[in-house]
Design a protein around this motif. Structure first.
Motif, PDB file in Angstrom:
ATOM      1  N   GLY A 139      -8.581 -37.091 -44.092  1.00 14.55           N
ATOM      2  CA  GLY A 139      -8.409 -36.110 -45.155  1.00 14.55           C
ATOM      3  C   GLY A 139      -9.018 -34.761 -44.812  1.00 14.55           C
ATOM      4  N   HIS A 140      -8.257 -33.724 -45.075  1.00 13.69           N
ATOM      5  CA  HIS A 140      -8.752 -32.338 -45.047  1.00 13.69           C
ATOM      6  C   HIS A 140      -8.190 -31.672 -46.290  1.00 13.69           C
ATOM      7  N   GLU A 141      -8.663 -30.484 -46.606  1.00 14.40           N
ATOM      8  CA  GLU A 141      -8.074 -29.806 -47.762  1.00 14.40           C
ATOM      9  C   GLU A 141      -6.590 -29.565 -47.505  1.00 14.40           C
ATOM     10  N   TRP A 142      -5.786 -29.853 -48.485  1.00 17.25           N
ATOM     11  CA  TRP A 142      -4.343 -29.654 -48.340  1.00 17.25           C
ATOM     12  C   TRP A 142      -3.992 -28.201 -48.688  1.00 17.25           C
ATOM     13  N   VAL A 143      -4.343 -27.334 -47.756  1.00 15.40           N
ATOM     14  CA  VAL A 143      -4.031 -25.907 -47.895  1.00 15.40           C
ATOM     15  C   VAL A 143      -3.318 -25.467 -46.622  1.00 15.40           C
ATOM     16  N   PRO A 144      -2.064 -25.005 -46.694  1.00 14.60           N
ATOM     17  CA  PRO A 144      -1.249 -24.900 -47.918  1.00 14.60           C
ATOM     18  C   PRO A 144      -0.779 -26.283 -48.367  1.00 14.60           C
ATOM     19  N   GLU A 145      -0.715 -26.457 -49.686  1.00 14.73           N
ATOM     20  CA  GLU A 145      -0.455 -27.771 -50.256  1.00 14.73           C
ATOM     21  C   GLU A 145       0.899 -28.332 -49.818  1.00 14.73           C
ATOM     22  N   GLY A 146       1.920 -27.468 -49.842  1.00  9.35           N
ATOM     23  CA  GLY A 146       3.260 -27.943 -49.495  1.00  9.35           C
ATOM     24  C   GLY A 146       3.317 -28.473 -48.067  1.00  9.35           C
ATOM     25  N   PHE A 147       2.670 -27.759 -47.157  1.00 17.14           N
ATOM     26  CA  PHE A 147       2.672 -28.189 -45.757  1.00 17.14           C
ATOM     27  C   PHE A 147       2.060 -29.584 -45.616  1.00 17.14           C
ATOM     28  N   TRP A 148       0.924 -29.777 -46.234  1.00 17.63           N
ATOM     29  CA  TRP A 148       0.203 -31.044 -46.056  1.00 17.63           C
ATOM     30  C   TRP A 148       0.896 -32.193 -46.773  1.00 17.63           C
ATOM     31  N   LYS A 149       1.461 -31.910 -47.930  1.00 13.01           N
ATOM     32  CA  LYS A 149       2.195 -32.981 -48.611  1.00 13.01           C
ATOM     33  C   LYS A 149       3.383 -33.415 -47.760  1.00 13.01           C
ATOM     34  N   THR A 150       4.043 -32.422 -47.158  1.00 13.64           N
ATOM     35  CA  THR A 150       5.146 -32.747 -46.253  1.00 13.64           C
ATOM     36  C   THR A 150       4.638 -33.570 -45.077  1.00 13.64           C
ATOM     37  N   SER A 151       3.495 -33.172 -44.533  1.00 18.10           N
ATOM     38  CA  SER A 151       2.937 -33.880 -43.383  1.00 18.10           C
ATOM     39  C   SER A 151       2.642 -35.338 -43.734  1.00 18.10           C
ATOM     40  N   MET A 152       1.997 -35.556 -44.856  1.00 11.77           N
ATOM     41  CA  MET A 152       1.663 -36.928 -45.256  1.00 11.77           C
ATOM     42  C   MET A 152       2.939 -37.725 -45.551  1.00 11.77           C
ATOM     43  N   GLY A 153       3.933 -37.038 -46.087  1.00  6.51           N
ATOM     44  CA  GLY A 153       5.200 -37.698 -46.400  1.00  6.51           C
ATOM     45  C   GLY A 153       5.987 -38.045 -45.144  1.00  6.51           C
ATOM     46  N   LEU A 154       6.059 -37.102 -44.192  1.00  9.54           N
ATOM     47  CA  LEU A 154       6.775 -37.376 -42.940  1.00  9.54           C
ATOM     48  C   LEU A 154       6.121 -38.544 -42.204  1.00  9.54           C
ATOM     49  N   LEU A 155       4.797 -38.554 -42.220  1.00  9.53           N
ATOM     50  CA  LEU A 155       4.088 -39.634 -41.542  1.00  9.53           C
ATOM     51  C   LEU A 155       4.476 -40.985 -42.142  1.00  9.53           C
ATOM     52  N   LYS A 156       4.518 -41.032 -43.471  1.00 13.90           N
ATOM     53  CA  LYS A 156       4.829 -42.298 -44.129  1.00 13.90           C
ATOM     54  C   LYS A 156       6.309 -42.657 -43.988  1.00 13.90           C
ATOM     55  N   GLU A 157       7.160 -41.655 -44.182  1.00 16.37           N
ATOM     56  CA  GLU A 157       8.583 -41.973 -44.330  1.00 16.37           C
ATOM     57  C   GLU A 157       9.392 -41.871 -43.033  1.00 16.37           C
ATOM     58  N   GLU A 158       8.960 -40.984 -42.134  1.00 11.48           N
ATOM     59  CA  GLU A 158       9.728 -40.816 -40.887  1.00 11.48           C
ATOM     60  C   GLU A 158       9.086 -41.559 -39.719  1.00 11.48           C
ATOM     61  N   VAL A 159       7.756 -41.521 -39.695  1.00 11.15           N
ATOM     62  CA  VAL A 159       7.072 -42.075 -38.515  1.00 11.15           C
ATOM     63  C   VAL A 159       6.827 -43.574 -38.652  1.00 11.15           C
ATOM     64  N   MET A 160       6.203 -43.977 -39.737  1.00 10.27           N
ATOM     65  CA  MET A 160       5.731 -45.369 -39.832  1.00 10.27           C
ATOM     66  C   MET A 160       6.852 -46.416 -39.751  1.00 10.27           C
ATOM     67  N   PRO A 161       8.006 -46.150 -40.341  1.00  7.23           N
ATOM     68  CA  PRO A 161       9.059 -47.178 -40.229  1.00  7.23           C
ATOM     69  C   PRO A 161       9.387 -47.513 -38.779  1.00  7.23           C
ATOM     70  N   LYS A 162       9.197 -46.541 -37.891  1.00  4.55           N
ATOM     71  CA  LYS A 162       9.515 -46.787 -36.472  1.00  4.55           C
ATOM     72  C   LYS A 162       8.408 -47.569 -35.771  1.00  4.55           C
ATOM     73  N   LEU A 163       7.272 -47.711 -36.452  1.00  2.05           N
ATOM     74  CA  LEU A 163       6.131 -48.404 -35.826  1.00  2.05           C
ATOM     75  C   LEU A 163       5.888 -49.757 -36.475  1.00  2.05           C
ATOM     76  N   LYS A 164       6.864 -50.196 -37.285  1.00  4.24           N
ATOM     77  CA  LYS A 164       6.678 -51.417 -38.073  1.00  4.24           C
ATOM     78  C   LYS A 164       6.279 -52.636 -37.249  1.00  4.24           C
ATOM     79  N   THR A 165       6.862 -52.701 -36.046  1.00  3.41           N
ATOM     80  CA  THR A 165       6.622 -53.919 -35.256  1.00  3.41           C
ATOM     81  C   THR A 165       5.292 -53.866 -34.509  1.00  3.41           C
ATOM     82  N   LEU A 166       4.601 -52.720 -34.573  1.00  5.10           N
ATOM     83  CA  LEU A 166       3.321 -52.630 -33.862  1.00  5.10           C
ATOM     84  C   LEU A 166       2.195 -53.225 -34.713  1.00  5.10           C
ATOM     85  N   GLY A 167       1.066 -53.396 -34.048  1.00  2.00           N
ATOM     86  CA  GLY A 167      -0.141 -53.823 -34.768  1.00  2.00           C
ATOM     87  C   GLY A 167      -0.166 -55.287 -35.124  1.00  2.00           C
ATOM     88  N   ARG A 168       0.565 -56.070 -34.342  1.00  3.20           N
ATOM     89  CA  ARG A 168       0.594 -57.498 -34.697  1.00  3.20           C
ATOM     90  C   ARG A 168      -0.087 -58.339 -33.630  1.00  3.20           C
TER      91      ARG A 168
END
Lengths: 361, 361
Positions: A332-361
């Motif tokens: 966590g860091h301050e989400w300034v600018p807010e839109g940028f960081w919300k997008t970043s957290m969203g891309l990580l969850k929605e674009e990146v993580m689905p591709k890593l589903k099979t990892l970590g097992r």
């Protein structure tokens, strides 16, 4: 691989506490909505950059306005607490969450906080106190035997029960036998992580240590597990990382080098870590001078910064390099600018993580 | 006259903590919606009937799901806390509430809890500790001077600030200079209430004391105020009372005599109070035997039970008898049956209180 969040939090000195606490709460609400699986919140008294002394209070507030994210202290610094009262606070919080709670514990690291309670970290007394205090809390939850509980660090009594007025120590946690316990390791071959492996606690490797140290963390975890005749489970291993995702690598890199993350590193951590002789943790080459550990170096070598594709690639590579881990904790860091960081957290969850589903097992 | 709420809370031994905490939270949400002005929540470790060890956690959770009601610890028992950490917790909570918080403080009363921390109430050490601890908290908020803070009851250090890493004690409350402080008085001519008068704190007269003791409470408050060259303000005076309102007196009386209120008195308070030699507080005639202090006696003489008209009349009479007070604090019991109690709390707010608007000034 699961996706969680870890926040100190980080706010510049002089910030308004009501505003920063509200901003921290809003981050938790947003991440809950995005489907992040867990969040951990730090505890510090005298670190104005990390300005939450009572993470359990913020967690309690967040419980009412989040629905699925597991919330945890990150961590409860045992030298700040007496075992009797923290056993009660944590058990109550676990009930209030109906089990949506992880209990992070640790021995404290910020020099001012240890000084408050008279601990000299060079003696290791804070670590010994923490080991004993956590054991005692577990014992109080399991079987709060009446008697005198006295040590160098605490002094309390558990009264004999009196049934006519129901006078007794009555509170155990909601989760049986207790909430998952998490511990954070930093140094190479961290003893704390060995203990996690031994006790079956959740091992967390804290942000910005280089990959060779992460590998030594897993060795430590496995060593602990084998001591207890168990095998360590990589799906329990958490690794914290600074993560910045944007539509393009250029945009992500620009924000990482000039925004709140860069500010937090330059104005705080790159001043704090040398004092604690911890700069070595950040070095991919042990011989590099401290002065080469810049934000740019970190963005290139430690942080996970880039487009969704680049970040996917970096996380896959991290996973492979350390042999696999269960949960990425984005810092966590301050989400300034807010839109940028919300997008970043969203891309990580929605674009990146689905591709890593099979990892970590 | 304003209308508030005070809850220990009260739940029978063996109750499920997750369920009771949720029920307590739902009461606060409902009262907030009804427009109750404030609620205070008790703190007990070893009293299974009064099963919240950390009211600040419940308050934090409630902050997220209430909008106008002021929330307060009722009270923070100072012998359970060290001044440094409670100063931080309370200040953080005040920020999280943006000032919708009252800080109740006290020296603890439940015998088991005092025993936990090694206080023998006969010596008065818990009261002396509390006086000193509250002063110290106020001092830490005002000016946290670096140095050693040591007494019979605490031992901590405030470090010298280090500006490069913003190491410093930085947290003051949101409200300036601090949240309103409330204290609860029980015994005749309560010294605690004298202190409230002297310091300008909110005086609370706790439930079930008879009117002649309430009058002695006001005398105590006034005496304290005059010591400080101030005049006491009756609008600050809170009186706690068991209140049951129903459409008819018969219905209210029936529920008061057979429901959760009667259970809480018979199974708990009428066993606890004789042990602490506190039965005298409940007697309108000092010469009556303890055995005459029954639920029926209390309903007839101390509690405020009846139809809206009857309750209006009883509260007017109470107000007149004590010379006027500012806030009625209706006491919390389990709302079983829920519909009955919600109606009771609603009738009190909507039918009774508007008729008492001109009182308490």
């Amino acid at each position: 691989m699961e996706l969680g969040f870890f926040t100190m939090p980080l706010h510049p000195p002089g910030a308004n506490h009501a505003d920063t606490l509200e901003a921290d709460l809003k981050q938790l609400i947003y991440l809950d909505q995005l489907g992040y699986s867990e969040a951990w919140i730090g505890e510090h008294y005298t670190a104005e950059w990390e300005n939450i002394p009572a993470p359990d209070l913020l967690i309690a507030q967040a419980l009412g306005v989040t629905s699925q994210i597991r919330l945890g202290t990150g961590v409860t610094c045992m030298p700040n607490h007496d075992p009797f009262s923290i056993a009660h606070r944590i058990a109550q919080l676990d009930h209030m969450s109906r089990g949506r709670f992880n209990w992070g514990v640790g021995s404290g690291g910020f020099p001012g906080d240890l000084h408050v309670n008279g601990f000299d970290p060079r003696t290791g007394a804070n670590r010994e106190m923490t080991r004993q205090a956590v054991e005692l809390v577990l014992q109080l939850w399991k079987d709060p035997k009446p008697g005198i509980y006295k040590s160098e660090w605490w002094d309390f009594n558990i009264p004999e029960p009196e049934d006519d007025i129901a006078l007794r120590v009555h509170m155990k946690p909601y989760q049986n036998p207790h909430p998952p316990i998490g511990v954070a390791g930093v140094s190479p071959k961290s003893e704390t992580l060995t203990m996690a492996g031994e006790r079956g606690w959740l091992p967390m490797s804290i942000n910005f240590v280089s990959e060779h140290i992460l590998r030594s963390h897993w060795t430590a975890i496995e060593e602990g597990a084998s001591r207890a005749g168990k095998s360590a489970d990589r799906s329990n291993w958490r690794i914290a990382r600074e993560v910045v995702v944007a539509d393009s690598s250029t945009e992500a890199r620009k924000q990482a080098l000039s925004g709140t993350l860069a500010r937090d590193m330059e104005c705080y951590f790159l001043k704090l870590l040398p004092r604690s002789k911890m700069m070595g943790l950040l070095k991919i080459d042990p011989n590099m001078p401290d002065s080469d550990v810049t934000v740019e170096y970190l963005v290139d070598n430690i942080f996970i910064v880039g487009s969704p594709e680049e970040v996917t690639e970096k996380l896959s590579s991290l996973d492979e390099s350390v042999g696999g881990f269960g949960t990425l904790m984005a810092m966590g860091h301050e989400w300034v600018p807010e839109g940028f960081w919300k997008t970043s957290m969203g891309l990580l969850k929605e674009e990146v993580m689905p591709k890593l589903k099979t990892l970590g097992r």
